[in-house]
Write an enzyme that holds these catalytic residues in place. Structure first.
Site, PDB file in Angstrom:
ATOM      1  N   LYS A  19     -14.463   6.315  -9.378  1.00 59.59           N
ATOM      2  CA  LYS A  19     -14.734   5.942  -7.987  1.00 59.59           C
ATOM      3  C   LYS A  19     -15.535   7.029  -7.273  1.00 59.59           C
ATOM      4  O   LYS A  19     -15.165   8.205  -7.277  1.00 59.59           O
ATOM      5  CB  LYS A  19     -13.415   5.696  -7.268  1.00 59.59           C
ATOM      6  CG  LYS A  19     -13.542   5.138  -5.853  1.00 59.59           C
ATOM      7  CD  LYS A  19     -12.145   4.807  -5.323  1.00 59.59           C
ATOM      8  CE  LYS A  19     -12.170   4.201  -3.942  1.00 59.59           C
ATOM      9  NZ  LYS A  19     -10.796   3.852  -3.488  1.00 59.59           N
ATOM     10  N   GLU A  70      -7.392  -1.894  -8.877  1.00 57.94           N
ATOM     11  CA  GLU A  70      -7.430  -0.433  -8.831  1.00 57.94           C
ATOM     12  C   GLU A  70      -6.027   0.123  -9.084  1.00 57.94           C
ATOM     13  O   GLU A  70      -5.031  -0.461  -8.676  1.00 57.94           O
ATOM     14  CB  GLU A  70      -7.924  -0.024  -7.438  1.00 57.94           C
ATOM     15  CG  GLU A  70      -7.907   1.447  -7.112  1.00 57.94           C
ATOM     16  CD  GLU A  70      -8.256   1.710  -5.649  1.00 57.94           C
ATOM     17  OE1 GLU A  70      -8.810   2.764  -5.359  1.00 57.94           O
ATOM     18  OE2 GLU A  70      -7.971   0.835  -4.794  1.00 57.94           O
ATOM     19  N   CYS A 106     -12.701  -0.491  -5.184  1.00 53.83           N
ATOM     20  CA  CYS A 106     -12.230  -0.575  -3.804  1.00 53.83           C
ATOM     21  C   CYS A 106     -13.295  -0.190  -2.763  1.00 53.83           C
ATOM     22  O   CYS A 106     -14.218  -0.940  -2.517  1.00 53.83           O
ATOM     23  CB  CYS A 106     -10.967   0.264  -3.640  1.00 53.83           C
ATOM     24  SG  CYS A 106     -10.016  -0.133  -2.149  1.00 53.83           S
ATOM     25  N   ASN A 124      -7.170  -1.797  -3.786  1.00 55.46           N
ATOM     26  CA  ASN A 124      -5.943  -1.788  -2.979  1.00 55.46           C
ATOM     27  C   ASN A 124      -6.414  -1.646  -1.538  1.00 55.46           C
ATOM     28  O   ASN A 124      -6.862  -0.563  -1.149  1.00 55.46           O
ATOM     29  CB  ASN A 124      -5.064  -0.583  -3.302  1.00 55.46           C
ATOM     30  CG  ASN A 124      -4.357  -0.647  -4.633  1.00 55.46           C
ATOM     31  OD1 ASN A 124      -3.182  -0.958  -4.702  1.00 55.46           O
ATOM     32  ND2 ASN A 124      -5.079  -0.317  -5.704  1.00 55.46           N
ATOM     33  N   GLU A 165      -6.621   9.850  -0.902  1.00 54.83           N
ATOM     34  CA  GLU A 165      -7.415   9.888  -2.140  1.00 54.83           C
ATOM     35  C   GLU A 165      -8.205  11.181  -2.268  1.00 54.83           C
ATOM     36  O   GLU A 165      -8.408  11.684  -3.372  1.00 54.83           O
ATOM     37  CB  GLU A 165      -8.348   8.676  -2.209  1.00 54.83           C
ATOM     38  CG  GLU A 165      -7.623   7.386  -2.517  1.00 54.83           C
ATOM     39  CD  GLU A 165      -8.567   6.243  -2.801  1.00 54.83           C
ATOM     40  OE1 GLU A 165      -9.381   6.354  -3.745  1.00 54.83           O
ATOM     41  OE2 GLU A 165      -8.499   5.232  -2.072  1.00 54.83           O
ATOM     42  N   ASN A 212     -10.024   8.601  -9.780  1.00 55.99           N
ATOM     43  CA  ASN A 212      -9.673   7.188  -9.619  1.00 55.99           C
ATOM     44  C   ASN A 212     -10.640   6.415 -10.514  1.00 55.99           C
ATOM     45  O   ASN A 212     -11.831   6.320 -10.222  1.00 55.99           O
ATOM     46  CB  ASN A 212      -9.828   6.780  -8.154  1.00 55.99           C
ATOM     47  CG  ASN A 212      -9.258   5.410  -7.869  1.00 55.99           C
ATOM     48  OD1 ASN A 212      -9.154   4.573  -8.762  1.00 55.99           O
ATOM     49  ND2 ASN A 212      -8.914   5.165  -6.618  1.00 55.99           N
TER      50      ASN A 212
END
Length: 338
Positions: A131, A47, A187, A212, A152, A113
């Site tokens: 994501k 990621e 992730c 991550n 995020e 992301n």
């Protein structure tokens, strides 16, 4: 005869806030070159691979924040043509290696992301995934530089492409004339069963997932705020492997997971655990370090058939009429107290 395919998870070690993009790009290109030298046909990267994991920082400088994204406007798309990362994709194409890699995407109208899957024969983007399950919060836990924040929700919009499988036509010849069916997660998505089952219902054979994952973030997790670093690392590794192995098994697919690992800035530890998991949920190859490392295995996509045709024959055994609550409820709704 089977459908053998040599694949790799490309683990990437520490990338600090001060690490230059040029240095990171050189490391990524070396991983692709090393994979090609070992006849690997598909390499899965982590990621947000091109930079440090910037959502851990509370960033007030707009120019710094913008530097962590790849700008993909109508004039610059696709990402394979953007100036900061073009050399990476060009080298993968020269070597004929398929790559899946994550990055921060800036469309000019929103930031995501994102991960792309790029075919090695043509350099074409075969699929883009954004994501869906963004963890954390929009505000920092605190401004202590030693705190691992998770912002995020501040820096990205939730993904809006859903869970769309695709055929990796670039690998058709390698896989006995039948293109692999591929899905992508990023992730935190791997912790949510819904995405996996969406892919299972499309017959996915290879699930690519870069991540991550912090090895120590009690403010993010809640619970025991005095947890030791050793116990936090152990729990993070356990939960990572638990969800990947369980969902690979229940959806009868291979999963290639790639970590951004190491101790970023000397104070933000990330777990390794890059691995290749088979459709029975077994780990067939796993990273041995927290540094840049290739985790390589030759898999046979026909191994997915047993689960798909027997134990997890979804068309035969599922009862979708019983699952309405899964899409009707957005959160927990306990039964009333009598």
């Amino acid at each position: 005869m089977g459908r053998p395919l040599k694949v790799a998870a490309a683990q990437v070690g520490a990338v600090h806030r001060t690490t230059s993009r040029a240095e990171v790009l050189d490391r990524l290109i070396k991983l692709v070159e090393d994979a090609a030298a070992q006849q690997v046909k598909l390499v899965v990267f982590p990621e947000t691979t091109f930079t440090t994991f910037f959502p851990r920082y509370y960033i007030t400088d707009d120019a710094e924040l913008a530097s962590y994204y790849e700008l993909e406007t109508n004039e610059t798309v696709p990402v394979t043509n953007t100036k900061n990362v073009k050399a990476f994709f060009d080298r993968a194409k020269e070597l004929g290696v398929d790559v899946q890699i994550g990055y921060g995407e800036d469309t000019g109208n929103g930031r995501y992301n994102t991960a792309v899957y790029v075919g090695g024969k043509t350099g074409e983007v075969l699929n883009k995934y954004r994501k869906v399950h963004l963890p954390g919060s929009t505000e920092p836990f605190d401004l202590d530089p030693n705190t691992t924040n998770q912002l995020e929700k501040r820096y990205f919009l939730p993904g809006n492409f859903g869970f769309q499988a695709f055929r990796a036509t670039s690998l058709k010849e390698e896989c006995a004339g039948s293109s692999p069916i591929v899905g992508q997660l990023i992730c935190n998505d791997r912790r949510w069963a819904e995405g996996w089952r969406c892919y299972g219902l499309q017959g996915v054979e290879i699930l690519c997932c870069g991540y991550n994952t912090t090895a120590y973030a009690p403010q993010l997790w809640g619970g025991d705020q005095n947890i030791s670093r050793e116990k936090a690392y152990e729990d993070a590794m356990f939960h990572h492997k638990l969800v990947v192995q369980a969902h690979a098994y229940t959806n009868s697919m291979f999963c290639i997971t790639s970590a951004r690992a190491g101790n970023d800035d000397g104070r933000h530890p990330l777990i390794p655990g890059s691995m290749i998991v088979n459709p029975e949920g077994h780990i067939v190859a796993e990273s041995k370090t927290e540094d840049d490392e290739l985790v390589i295995a030759t898999i046979d996509l026909d191994d997915c058939k047993q689960g798909k045709e027997r134990t997890f024959n979804l068309g035969k055994h599922r009862r979708p009429e019983m699952y309405s609550r899964l899409v009707e409820e957005g959160g927990v709704k306990p039964p009333p107290e009598p």
